[in-house]
Design an enzyme around this catalytic site. Structure first.
Site, mmCIF file in Angstrom:
data_model
loop_
_atom_site.group_PDB
_atom_site.id
_atom_site.type_symbol
_atom_site.label_atom_id
_atom_site.label_comp_id
_atom_site.label_asym_id
_atom_site.label_seq_id
_atom_site.Cartn_x
_atom_site.Cartn_y
_atom_site.Cartn_z
ATOM 1 N N LYS A 171 32.215 50.733 55.747
ATOM 2 C CA LYS A 171 30.767 50.875 55.931
ATOM 3 C C LYS A 171 30.241 49.800 56.900
ATOM 4 C CE LYS A 171 26.497 52.006 55.367
ATOM 5 N NZ LYS A 171 25.702 53.182 55.253
ATOM 6 N N LYS A 239 20.240 43.769 56.411
ATOM 7 C CA LYS A 239 21.206 43.391 55.369
ATOM 8 C C LYS A 239 22.615 43.855 55.746
ATOM 9 C CE LYS A 239 21.664 46.381 52.375
ATOM 10 N NZ LYS A 239 22.493 47.471 51.909
HETATM 11 P P1 NAP Z 1 15.575 52.267 48.523
HETATM 12 O O1 NAP Z 1 14.835 53.520 48.835
HETATM 13 O O2 NAP Z 1 14.912 50.951 48.722
HETATM 14 O O3 NAP Z 1 16.060 52.404 46.986
HETATM 15 C C1 NAP Z 1 16.730 51.396 46.298
HETATM 16 C C2 NAP Z 1 16.518 51.655 44.830
HETATM 17 O O4 NAP Z 1 17.313 50.738 44.083
HETATM 18 C C3 NAP Z 1 15.059 51.444 44.397
HETATM 19 O O5 NAP Z 1 14.681 52.508 43.539
HETATM 20 C C4 NAP Z 1 15.123 50.118 43.635
HETATM 21 O O6 NAP Z 1 14.222 50.017 42.583
HETATM 22 C C5 NAP Z 1 16.512 50.174 43.060
HETATM 23 N N1 NAP Z 1 16.988 48.835 42.741
HETATM 24 C C6 NAP Z 1 17.191 47.818 43.619
HETATM 25 N N2 NAP Z 1 17.650 46.742 42.955
HETATM 26 C C7 NAP Z 1 17.729 47.094 41.645
HETATM 27 C C8 NAP Z 1 18.128 46.411 40.480
HETATM 28 N N3 NAP Z 1 18.517 45.141 40.535
HETATM 29 N N4 NAP Z 1 18.060 47.083 39.300
HETATM 30 C C9 NAP Z 1 17.636 48.372 39.240
HETATM 31 N N5 NAP Z 1 17.255 49.080 40.330
HETATM 32 C C10 NAP Z 1 17.299 48.435 41.516
HETATM 33 O O7 NAP Z 1 16.943 52.179 49.316
HETATM 34 P P2 NAP Z 1 17.886 53.372 49.851
HETATM 35 O O8 NAP Z 1 17.518 53.686 51.238
HETATM 36 O O9 NAP Z 1 17.964 54.437 48.829
HETATM 37 O O10 NAP Z 1 19.294 52.584 49.928
HETATM 38 C C11 NAP Z 1 20.071 52.321 48.778
HETATM 39 C C12 NAP Z 1 21.446 51.821 49.238
HETATM 40 O O11 NAP Z 1 22.066 52.844 50.062
HETATM 41 C C13 NAP Z 1 21.375 50.548 50.099
HETATM 42 O O12 NAP Z 1 22.469 49.720 49.829
HETATM 43 C C14 NAP Z 1 21.441 51.095 51.521
HETATM 44 O O13 NAP Z 1 21.942 50.135 52.430
HETATM 45 C C15 NAP Z 1 22.363 52.288 51.343
HETATM 46 N N6 NAP Z 1 22.189 53.358 52.353
HETATM 47 C C16 NAP Z 1 20.952 53.806 52.721
HETATM 48 C C17 NAP Z 1 20.843 54.822 53.687
HETATM 49 C C18 NAP Z 1 19.512 55.365 54.150
HETATM 50 O O14 NAP Z 1 19.474 56.105 55.148
HETATM 51 N N7 NAP Z 1 18.405 55.086 53.476
HETATM 52 C C19 NAP Z 1 22.003 55.384 54.239
HETATM 53 C C20 NAP Z 1 23.240 54.934 53.817
HETATM 54 C C21 NAP Z 1 23.327 53.922 52.872
HETATM 55 P P3 NAP Z 1 12.835 49.171 42.725
HETATM 56 O O15 NAP Z 1 11.879 50.185 43.306
HETATM 57 O O16 NAP Z 1 12.546 48.764 41.324
HETATM 58 O O17 NAP Z 1 13.094 48.016 43.654
#
Ligand code: NAP
Length: 302
Positions: A171, A239
């Site tokens: 990744k 990040k």
């Molecule tokens: P996001 O929309 O910010 O969602 C992250 C979720 O995780 C939020 O609901 C957050 O809850 C929860 N969370 C974070 N820390 C937590 C904890 N300690 N305990 C419980 N819940 C927690 O992010 P995302 O875009 O879905 O990305 C998630 C992961 O996938 C990341 O590592 C990112 O790098 C990866 N990713 C993202 C994409 C993309 O296109 N978006 C593509 C590939 C990979 P709260 O609202 O309470 O903070």
């Protein structure tokens, strides 16, 4: 029918959890903010007060949270899976985090008889909704085979890369390529404008040749219409490049291109745009170039 848990119901996790539910599996979820669980509960999932409670019910525990400390908290923290996970259960971490910490979390879970796969993804929100993600897997091959039917509901390209942490290394490589491609798309469109060619036409021409890429297609479009609603948030991109550069330092290699892109993404986030899509990187490069891309007629806004 499997008993499945999911923590991290954000842009990526919510559609992935829904796909598991639609695949006919029983689902337990936890989120820090109760309203985040609502769409899943309305579709049949059961809400839990802690991650440990999720582990009490489910045999396969999915995680898709933001950063490395979040995965540590969810998996091996004071109210994490480890407190109540049964031996033989599997943690599948689909977040993008540090390969080094992944190996440590896998070791701690293994002490309790719990297996772990690092299974970060590429393909964005679109791929998460469509169940067409690319999934890069680290961990034991037999554990992957046990959960493959579940992963098949989330992705189309599931590759076992190696032992614990290898999925996260893959990744990091992905983010090096994607980050610099987004920057290259921004620079290409910027030159088009500066040199008097229509950037939308240039993008269209490039999409049929060697420069074609998902970044040119998706991020290029966002740059043209100035739609920087996430998508992939700039702070997550920051990040990921930090993780990639840390992995490079540990491996003893220099990555000058990724280092430069990381500086530009840092400038974007420090400028207050951390929650915008990473396509907003175009704005940093435009400021450096003292150029402005035109808004397409009828295009979106921020
Ligand atoms: P996001 O929309 O910010 O969602 C992250 C979720 O995780 C939020 O609901 C957050 O809850 C929860 N969370 C974070 N820390 C937590 C904890 N300690 N305990 C419980 N819940 C927690 O992010 P995302 O875009 O879905 O990305 C998630 C992961 O996938 C990341 O590592 C990112 O790098 C990866 N990713 C993202 C994409 C993309 O296109 N978006 C593509 C590939 C990979 P709260 O609202 O309470 O903070």
């Amino acid at each position: 029918m499997a008993n499945v848990g999911f923590v991290g119901l954000g842009i990526m996790g919510r559609p992935m959890a829904l796909n598991l539910l639609r695949g006919g599996h029983r689902l337990w979820v936890h989120a820090r903010q109760p309203e985040v669980m609502k769409p899943l509960v309305e579709s049949g999932a059961t809400r839990c007060k802690t991650c440990a409670a999720v582990a009490e019910h489910a045999d396969v525990l999915f995680v898709c949270v933001s950063d490395t400390p979040d995965v540590e908290q969810v998996t091996v923290g004071a109210t994490g899976f480890i407190q109540r996970a049964r031996p033989g259960s599997v943690v599948v971490d689909m977040s993008t985090i540090s390969p080094k910490v992944t190996r440590e979390v896998a070791r701690r879970l293994a002490e309790r008889g719990v297996d772990m796969l690092d299974a970060p993804v590429s393909g964005g929100e679109r791929g998460a909704i469509a169940g067409t993600l690319s999934i890069m897997v680290g961990g034991k091959p037999d554990v992957l085979e046990r959960v493959r039917p579940l992963l098949n509901l989330l992705g189309k390209n599931i590759v076992h890369v190696g032992d614990h942490g290898a999925g996260q290394v893959a990744k990091a490589c992905n983010q090096i390529v994607v980050g610099q491609t987004i920057a290259a798309v921004a620079e290409g469109l910027l030159l088009a404008r500066a040199a008097g060619a229509d950037p939308a036409r240039v993008r269209e021409a490039l999409l049929g040749g060697m420069a074609a890429s998902r970044a040119l297609e998706v991020h290029g479009e966002r740059m043209l219409v100035r739609n920087f609603a996430p998508g992939f948030k700039a702070r997550l991109h920051q990040k990921d490049l930090r993780i990639a550069l840390e992995a490079a330092r540990e491996a003893g290699v220099e990555l000058p291109g990724a280092s430069l892109t990381a500086q530009h993404v840092d400038a974007l986030v420090e400028g207050g745009a951390g929650d915008l899509d990473s396509a907003a990187l175009a704005e940093v490069l435009e400021r450096l170039a003292v150029q402005t891309l035109p808004a397409a007629a009828g295009g979106g806004s921020r």
